[in-house]
Design a protein around this motif. Structure first.
Motif, PDB file in Angstrom:
ATOM      1  N   VAL A 312       0.051  -1.026  -0.081  1.00 18.28           N
ATOM      2  CA  VAL A 312      -0.381  -0.119  -0.234  1.00 18.28           C
ATOM      3  C   VAL A 312       0.970   1.156   0.271  1.00 18.28           C
ATOM      4  CG1 VAL A 312      -1.782   1.251   0.972  1.00 18.28           C
ATOM      5  CG2 VAL A 312      -2.221  -0.817   1.167  1.00 18.28           C
ATOM      6  N   ARG A 313       2.000   0.982   0.565  1.00 19.87           N
ATOM      7  CA  ARG A 313       2.864   2.134   1.429  1.00 19.87           C
ATOM      8  C   ARG A 313       3.418   2.312  -0.890  1.00 19.87           C
ATOM      9  NH1 ARG A 313       4.560   0.328   5.947  1.00 19.87           N
ATOM     10  NH2 ARG A 313       5.820  -0.730   5.602  1.00 19.87           N
ATOM     11  N   VAL A 319       2.483   7.086  -6.369  1.00 19.57           N
ATOM     12  CA  VAL A 319       0.924   8.229  -7.212  1.00 19.57           C
ATOM     13  C   VAL A 319       1.599   9.151  -6.627  1.00 19.57           C
ATOM     14  CG1 VAL A 319      -1.316   9.366  -6.890  1.00 19.57           C
ATOM     15  CG2 VAL A 319      -1.259   6.411  -7.809  1.00 19.57           C
ATOM     16  N   THR A 320       2.104   9.272  -5.307  1.00 20.48           N
ATOM     17  CA  THR A 320       2.291  11.398  -4.709  1.00 20.48           C
ATOM     18  C   THR A 320       3.678  11.278  -5.213  1.00 20.48           C
ATOM     19  OG1 THR A 320       2.878  10.244  -2.434  1.00 20.48           O
ATOM     20  CG2 THR A 320       0.298  11.103  -3.611  1.00 20.48           C
ATOM     21  N   GLY A 321       4.575  10.280  -4.940  1.00 20.63           N
ATOM     22  CA  GLY A 321       6.159  10.556  -5.479  1.00 20.63           C
ATOM     23  C   GLY A 321       6.615  10.726  -3.960  1.00 20.63           C
ATOM     24  N   GLN A 322       5.898  10.588  -2.851  1.00 21.27           N
ATOM     25  CA  GLN A 322       6.808  10.293  -1.618  1.00 21.27           C
ATOM     26  C   GLN A 322       5.667   8.824  -0.794  1.00 21.27           C
ATOM     27  OE1 GLN A 322       5.173  13.589   0.425  1.00 21.27           O
ATOM     28  NE2 GLN A 322       7.461  14.101   0.713  1.00 21.27           N
ATOM     29  N   GLU A 323       6.848   8.231  -0.058  1.00 24.50           N
ATOM     30  CA  GLU A 323       6.126   7.483   0.494  1.00 24.50           C
ATOM     31  C   GLU A 323       5.873   7.671   1.767  1.00 24.50           C
ATOM     32  OE1 GLU A 323       7.700   3.492   2.332  1.00 24.50           O
ATOM     33  OE2 GLU A 323       7.526   3.922   1.054  1.00 24.50           O
ATOM     34  N   SER A 367      -8.539  17.173  -5.418  1.00 23.95           N
ATOM     35  CA  SER A 367      -6.370  16.531  -5.463  1.00 23.95           C
ATOM     36  C   SER A 367      -6.301  15.082  -5.016  1.00 23.95           C
ATOM     37  CB  SER A 367      -5.458  17.350  -5.794  1.00 23.95           C
ATOM     38  OG  SER A 367      -5.527  18.272  -5.005  1.00 23.95           O
ATOM     39  N   GLN A 368      -6.892  15.183  -3.656  1.00 26.36           N
ATOM     40  CA  GLN A 368      -6.630  13.795  -3.204  1.00 26.36           C
ATOM     41  C   GLN A 368      -7.564  12.759  -3.169  1.00 26.36           C
ATOM     42  OE1 GLN A 368      -6.175  13.737   1.529  1.00 26.36           O
ATOM     43  NE2 GLN A 368      -4.323  13.859   0.959  1.00 26.36           N
ATOM     44  N   LEU A 369      -8.293  12.834  -3.404  1.00 25.87           N
ATOM     45  CA  LEU A 369      -9.251  11.639  -4.763  1.00 25.87           C
ATOM     46  C   LEU A 369      -9.046  10.872  -5.290  1.00 25.87           C
ATOM     47  CD1 LEU A 369     -12.876  13.592  -3.959  1.00 25.87           C
ATOM     48  CD2 LEU A 369     -12.146  11.251  -2.566  1.00 25.87           C
ATOM     49  N   VAL A 370      -8.458  12.143  -6.355  1.00 28.32           N
ATOM     50  CA  VAL A 370      -7.541  11.470  -7.881  1.00 28.32           C
ATOM     51  C   VAL A 370      -5.815  10.643  -7.405  1.00 28.32           C
ATOM     52  CG1 VAL A 370      -6.429  12.368  -9.656  1.00 28.32           C
ATOM     53  CG2 VAL A 370      -8.971  13.027  -8.989  1.00 28.32           C
ATOM     54  N   ASP A 371      -5.693  10.918  -6.049  1.00 23.60           N
ATOM     55  CA  ASP A 371      -4.815  10.536  -6.043  1.00 23.60           C
ATOM     56  C   ASP A 371      -4.943   9.220  -5.235  1.00 23.60           C
ATOM     57  OD1 ASP A 371      -2.749  12.417  -6.456  1.00 23.60           O
ATOM     58  OD2 ASP A 371      -2.606  13.105  -4.763  1.00 23.60           O
ATOM     59  N   ALA A 372      -5.753   9.326  -4.712  1.00 23.36           N
ATOM     60  CA  ALA A 372      -6.629   8.081  -3.888  1.00 23.36           C
ATOM     61  C   ALA A 372      -7.165   6.985  -5.250  1.00 23.36           C
ATOM     62  CB  ALA A 372      -7.629   8.447  -3.165  1.00 23.36           C
ATOM     63  N   THR A 373      -7.787   7.690  -5.713  1.00 23.33           N
ATOM     64  CA  THR A 373      -8.298   6.516  -6.568  1.00 23.33           C
ATOM     65  C   THR A 373      -6.895   5.710  -7.822  1.00 23.33           C
ATOM     66  OG1 THR A 373      -9.735   8.285  -7.275  1.00 23.33           O
ATOM     67  CG2 THR A 373      -9.582   6.869  -8.913  1.00 23.33           C
ATOM     68  N   ALA A 374      -5.922   6.697  -7.915  1.00 28.03           N
ATOM     69  CA  ALA A 374      -4.850   6.595  -9.149  1.00 28.03           C
ATOM     70  C   ALA A 374      -3.506   5.122  -7.764  1.00 28.03           C
ATOM     71  CB  ALA A 374      -3.877   7.848  -9.210  1.00 28.03           C
ATOM     72  N   ALA A 375      -4.215   5.515  -6.420  1.00 29.39           N
ATOM     73  CA  ALA A 375      -3.116   4.718  -5.418  1.00 29.39           C
ATOM     74  C   ALA A 375      -3.562   3.350  -5.256  1.00 29.39           C
ATOM     75  CB  ALA A 375      -2.845   4.700  -4.112  1.00 29.39           C
ATOM     76  N   TYR A 376      -4.898   2.913  -5.214  1.00 29.77           N
ATOM     77  CA  TYR A 376      -5.858   1.834  -5.556  1.00 29.77           C
ATOM     78  C   TYR A 376      -5.681   1.279  -6.461  1.00 29.77           C
ATOM     79  CZ  TYR A 376      -8.396   4.479  -1.196  1.00 29.77           C
ATOM     80  OH  TYR A 376      -8.429   5.288  -0.174  1.00 29.77           O
ATOM     81  N   ALA A 377      -5.592   2.139  -8.115  1.00 28.44           N
ATOM     82  CA  ALA A 377      -5.549   1.248  -9.140  1.00 28.44           C
ATOM     83  C   ALA A 377      -4.132  -0.161  -8.862  1.00 28.44           C
ATOM     84  CB  ALA A 377      -5.353   2.475 -10.810  1.00 28.44           C
TER      85      ALA A 377
END
Ligand code: ZN
Length: 385
Positions: A312-313, A319-323, A367-377
């Protein structure tokens, strides 16, 4: 992956979920059934339903793109109820979602209809990227989390539905990775005295005086034991105090309401014993009391080094470029049923700030909703790959 997320669709789905009032009580989560079935419908899931009380519907959708050939199963467990909103205190309409700049406002935007929308839209993002999940996905869209989960995830547990290899809970953490939660014990200490005339206070036994000593013994007390690296120490807050009948009578009764927060592994019996030993150690002569339990939820944790926590990390970091930070939470979520009763590693990681959850004018960063969507993908692609 981020470029494959349809941000407008995420906001649209989150808004559609927010617009249906599922305040708990009464919950009535069945009202969301149609929207959720439509949203996941294109993935042709196998559906199951658990409805332990009228309207308290939890939906289970198994998405198995390859037809289920022994691939690992990732559970996505999220609740569809929200806490009630006092609309008159809001500048925005809690159930008429609105967008201002990067913010989506509405009850549940953070906790956790935004997270549900991200988890569902992640399937679209992955397909837009020309890829498929590497695992079977089981969406558990559950009722009743906000009131302890008896009619939601606990009902799924009892019906034998908590089966899988790992679980993602998209509750709001600002995309930090939470692997531990404190438990809670809420209840009341009832203190009994003996009434006497107010002009002769030492001829009776004052429940007010004794309750005051109990408050001093409990509030902010150190319950001992080592400090948990993510959760700190167990605590007790005495939040309410009711006592006496009138000023010229030595008080016969007092009742103080407490909220204990516990570390994982502490049972109800141990938590009660901890309270009693603190109270008894105060050495109040003639103290007569009992403890009434109103609510108990055990703490839970998994190892921060567990491969699923690492995965998950990595997904968020990609996606965010940061652990993201690995954290513990001071309150309980349905993750405890997965971790404790079902023995499934469960990570809580979702969009939205926990400071927004349950508050007035709740919002989530788009923008965080979008980050989350990409991270879940990313997670759906990498889990089991
Ligand atoms: Zn929540």
């Amino acid at each position: 992956m981020r470029e494959h997320v349809d941000a407008a669709r995420v906001v649209e789905l989150a808004s559609a979920l927010i617009a249906v009032d599922t305040s708990n009580p009464p919950g009535d989560e069945a009202k969301l059934g149609g929207i959720l079935k439509d949203a996941l419908g294109p993935w042709r899931p196998a559906w199951a339903e658990v409805e332990p009380a009228p309207g308290r519907l939890s939906l289970i959708a198994r998405v198995a793109p390859s037809g289920g050939t022994g691939r690992p199963t990732l559970i996505v467990n999220g609740h569809t109820d929200v806490v009630p909103a006092v609309a008159s205190n809001w500048a925005h309409d809690p159930f008429c979602p609105s967008v201002e700049g990067d913010r989506l406002y509405g009850r549940g935007a953070a906790d956790m209809k935004g997270g549900l929308a991200a988890a569902i839209c992640a399937l679209d993002a992955l397909r837009a990227a020309g890829q498929e999940p590497s695992c079977d996905l089981v969406f558990q869209l559950v009722a009743d989390e906000e009131r302890g989960g008896a009619l939601g995830t606990r009902a799924l547990l009892e019906a034998g539905h908590l089966k899988g290899d790992a679980c993602l809970v998209p509750e709001p953490t600002s995309l930090a990775v939470s692997v531990a939660e404190r438990g809670l014990l809420q209840g009341r200490v009832r203190v009994r005295g003996r009434p006497a005339h107010g002009s002769r206070p030492r001829e009776g036994v004052s429940a007010v005086e004794h309750a005051a000593r109990v408050v001093l013994a409990l509030h902010g007390a150190d319950f001992g034991g080592p400090e948990h690296p993510l959760l700190g120490k167990p605590t007790a807050n005495v939040g309410t105090l009711r006592a006496g009948t009138t000023v010229n009578v030595v008080a016969e009764r007092a009742e103080l309401g407490f909220d204990r927060r516990l570390l994982p592994g502490t049972s109800l019996e141990e938590a009660l014993a901890g309270l009693r030993s603190r109270i008894d150690a105060a050495g109040v002569e003639g103290l007569d009391y009992d403890i009434e339990v109103d609510d108990f939820g055990e703490g839970s944790e998994m190892s921060p080094a567990h491969p699923f926590a690492r995965l998950v990390r990595q997904a968020v970091g990609a996606v965010t470029g940061q652990e993201p930070a690995t954290v513990g939470m001071t309150f309980t979520t349905d993750a405890r049923f997965l971790r404790n009763q079902a023995g499934i590693p469960a990570v809580v990681c979702g969009p939205g700030d926990i400071a927004q959850a349950h508050g007035t004018d709740e919002w989530a960063s788009i923008s965080q909703l979008v980050d989350a969507t990409a991270a879940y993908a990313e997670l759906y692609r990498s889990f089991g790959a």
